[in-house]
Write an enzyme that holds these catalytic residues in place. Sequence first.
Site, PDB file in Angstrom:
ATOM      1  N   SER A  18      96.023  99.610  38.701  1.00 13.94           N
ATOM      2  CA  SER A  18      96.560  99.669  40.173  1.00 13.94           C
ATOM      3  C   SER A  18      97.536  98.748  40.288  1.00 13.94           C
ATOM      4  O   SER A  18      98.158  97.774  39.312  1.00 13.94           O
ATOM      5  CB  SER A  18      95.693 100.235  41.199  1.00 13.94           C
ATOM      6  OG  SER A  18      96.468 100.832  42.316  1.00 13.94           O
ATOM      7  N   ASP A  32      98.961 111.071  37.623  1.00 16.29           N
ATOM      8  CA  ASP A  32      98.799 109.929  38.652  1.00 16.29           C
ATOM      9  C   ASP A  32      99.613 110.288  39.554  1.00 16.29           C
ATOM     10  O   ASP A  32     100.926 110.261  39.667  1.00 16.29           O
ATOM     11  CB  ASP A  32      99.250 108.462  37.839  1.00 16.29           C
ATOM     12  CG  ASP A  32      98.865 107.499  38.867  1.00 16.29           C
ATOM     13  OD1 ASP A  32      98.700 107.540  40.134  1.00 16.29           O
ATOM     14  OD2 ASP A  32      98.908 106.326  38.260  1.00 16.29           O
ATOM     15  N   HIS A  91      95.086 108.282  38.589  1.00 16.57           N
ATOM     16  CA  HIS A  91      95.259 107.092  39.085  1.00 16.57           C
ATOM     17  C   HIS A  91      94.145 106.034  38.752  1.00 16.57           C
ATOM     18  O   HIS A  91      94.046 105.109  38.037  1.00 16.57           O
ATOM     19  CB  HIS A  91      95.883 106.571  40.220  1.00 16.57           C
ATOM     20  CG  HIS A  91      96.334 105.471  40.640  1.00 16.57           C
ATOM     21  ND1 HIS A  91      97.462 104.714  39.970  1.00 16.57           N
ATOM     22  CD2 HIS A  91      95.782 104.330  41.273  1.00 16.57           C
ATOM     23  CE1 HIS A  91      97.736 103.313  40.553  1.00 16.57           C
ATOM     24  NE2 HIS A  91      96.676 103.332  41.466  1.00 16.57           N
TER      25      HIS A  91
END
Lengths: 419, 421
Positions: free
Chosen positions: A234, A328, A362
């Site tokens: 991330s 995601d 994600h």
Amino acid sequence: MFQLTATPASALADEPVHIRVTGLPPLQLVTLTASLKDEKGNVFRSKAFYKTNEVGELDLMKAPAFGGDYVGVHPMGLFWSLKCQKAFRRLLKQDVMNSPFWVTLNLYDTVGLQDFSTEEPIASQVVQRWFSAPGVQRVQVREGRVRGALFLPPGEGPFPGVIDLFGGRGGLVEFRASLLAAHGLAVLALAYFAYEDLPELLQEIDLEYFEEAANLLLAHPKVQTPGIGVISVSKGAEIGLAMACFLKQVVATVCINGSTAICEFPLRYKDLVIAPIPTFMERLQFDISGAVRLLHYRGDPRDKVNQRSVLPVEKAQGSILFIVGENDECSKSREYAEQALHQLQNHGRNNGRMLVYPGAGHLIEPPYAPLCYASPNLKLSSPLLWGGEPTAHATAQEHSWGEILKFFRQHLIQARSKL
Amino acid sequence: MIQLTATPASALVDEPVHIRATGLSPFQVVILQASLADEKGNLFHSQAYYKANEAGEVDLQQAPSLGGDYIGVHPMGLFWSLKPEKFLMKLVKKDVVNSPFLVQIKLYDSNLQLTDIATTAPKVSLTLERWYVAPGVKRIQVREGPLRGTLFLPPGEGRFPGIIDLFGGIGGLIEYRASLLASHGFVSLALAYFNYEDLPAQPEKTELDYFEEAVNFLLRHPKVLGPGIGIVSISKGAEIGLSMAIHLKQVTATVLINGPNFILGIPQVYHGQISKPLALSPQSLSINALGLAEFQHSFEEARREASETSLLPIEKAHGHFLFIVGEDDKNLNSKVYAEQATQQLSRYGKNNWTLLSYPGAGHLLEPPYSPLCCASEISSLHLSIHWGGEVTPHAAAQEHSWKEIQKFLRKHLVPVVTSQL
């Protein structure tokens, strides 16, 4: 006499468990449930409906679940489909050294819509899921500006060093670093904001802080020189990629669902300041659950006006592995990774590779971690949507973990003859 | 001077509203929010970001929403994307006659952080009334013999086509669809059949004789046109609606929304004859990423082992059918059931049906602009049932199907008067 077995009873959290039932009537519908309580007291549960075979046995490595939290043959399904009663809780082990997660596996000889947690199972087993192995050492790091925890494998070493970076959640997340140490890597779980005396909010990326951490790791007597790896997810992956571009000490970088351009806040490294790509609050979207989808919120790094924010990946000396979840909901991970690989190609480099996982979201974590659909965020009052379809996400976690370990072994372990 | 207009200020809940903002700076980005409190005080909110044009205007009929609860050009998006503060709370109007829902529309500068909106006054706001009855519609409580329900009469003299309105497995008495249909010129009987007044709380069988009495009651009413009546039914109610159409010649137009083509769960009895249901296989229940229970595959095992005689004999019905299917239905496999039913009709040489299949729409297809309810908590079962549907296509399906339902009912219930030279 029926029996429920789950082996190994105590293992690393990334190791599979073989669950079997014997001695039941043939072709009997049964319910298997798993439950665990995290360190904050949140209860996570899962269940699946199975049928015993003609000899009254059930082997989760062969038998398909008919329904419940997953369908089909998934030996570890009860673990990765664990869900919290309270919405939007992420399962995250805080104390990685001193205690495991205890997962209770229960067997019931009926199927139904009822809440099984109030019923007496006919058999029960508890398995321990550990985030570190015997002999792994944890060292709190407070040197210079660097804040984090160093995990050292057992033995003399030296071991390949890796820096572990999480994302916009802040604080210090240790469980992945401790697991990697159990696999023979010396890993520094590095905090960069909202931890101890670090800034409360992330307002810029000061790459010299991360360089300090890299040098600190390399200076440790049990850490191999001259190069280290980075594993990052991330927002952490944006930093990880910047480290790969500018720090020659970084020779192997794993970027999971990160941006390949600087976003939201500027990056500073010595004299260099990279301005961020602008964000557009009006492009925030709210999912039916009320969670916020950030997917369209950042400007496009392929736009001409944003080129100065794109990280110069062609400057990276080491190897880069991009791990991408196609579902995601937070980041256009595939587009970013493709742009970076394209950039490498244009400069005649072939030190980058991408693994794309359809259906994964994600938060791609170590294997068997339950899918976190959305979780609270410090800045917004609504949780952030991460995305991912449970079964595909679980497969991605299992596969990518193996690839990550292979990648680090390939690029960090120096050639040594082994007898 | 920023101005916000929304017309009409007071209207039926299924009528669109034209929202416009003027007096903004050119290309200014603003946040439009809608809020509503239901009769118990539960709050519902929605928001969207819009950019003014070069004249500083935002016209929701033309401008696309850039983000928020929906994106794109959706003039009624603020209504159908309303979300409850309490997760899974469904928006339901109980008193359909005496009061409207009040919807507040507010405009904010987009420079505000989302967290500040709760404590900041909007630049401008207005309140709209959304009614479930048109002026003059009469509401009459029905307690005739065993029948329990509410009759809604359109205003005016003369006779009107009659319909029976049936909801599903939630039971009780739900009036808002019947009151709206009455506002559009149908005599509408919202009929309860369990979990209401002295009706059984948990019936063990469905007595079709009860519904036959309701049909006769309606046809006897002085304001009902006849000779046939219509049915608007959803889910379990559609199983009953289909069965009524099969057994009762007076049922000439039947709307089946996301219903089964077989008997669900409990047996049916008609004139003493018992028809067996197909059993639900609890092991085929699926739990999705959010922990919501999906039942759409839970009859597959029973259907596989059953013969055609276990399906409802739809070919025996005399009237016309309108099948309405939400393809994203997570509760019943509606598309498969409707297709099988229409194939059965075709095999018997009948073409008395129309099938409208809506991609992205879920189980609970309601009148237009109703917010999507994607799941409901069933406390007795400790689970939440996923109804399915994606917000934007579900809203489009509601808007389109509502018009089709009224057209269908009028076509088959109102005789065409032809002038003859």
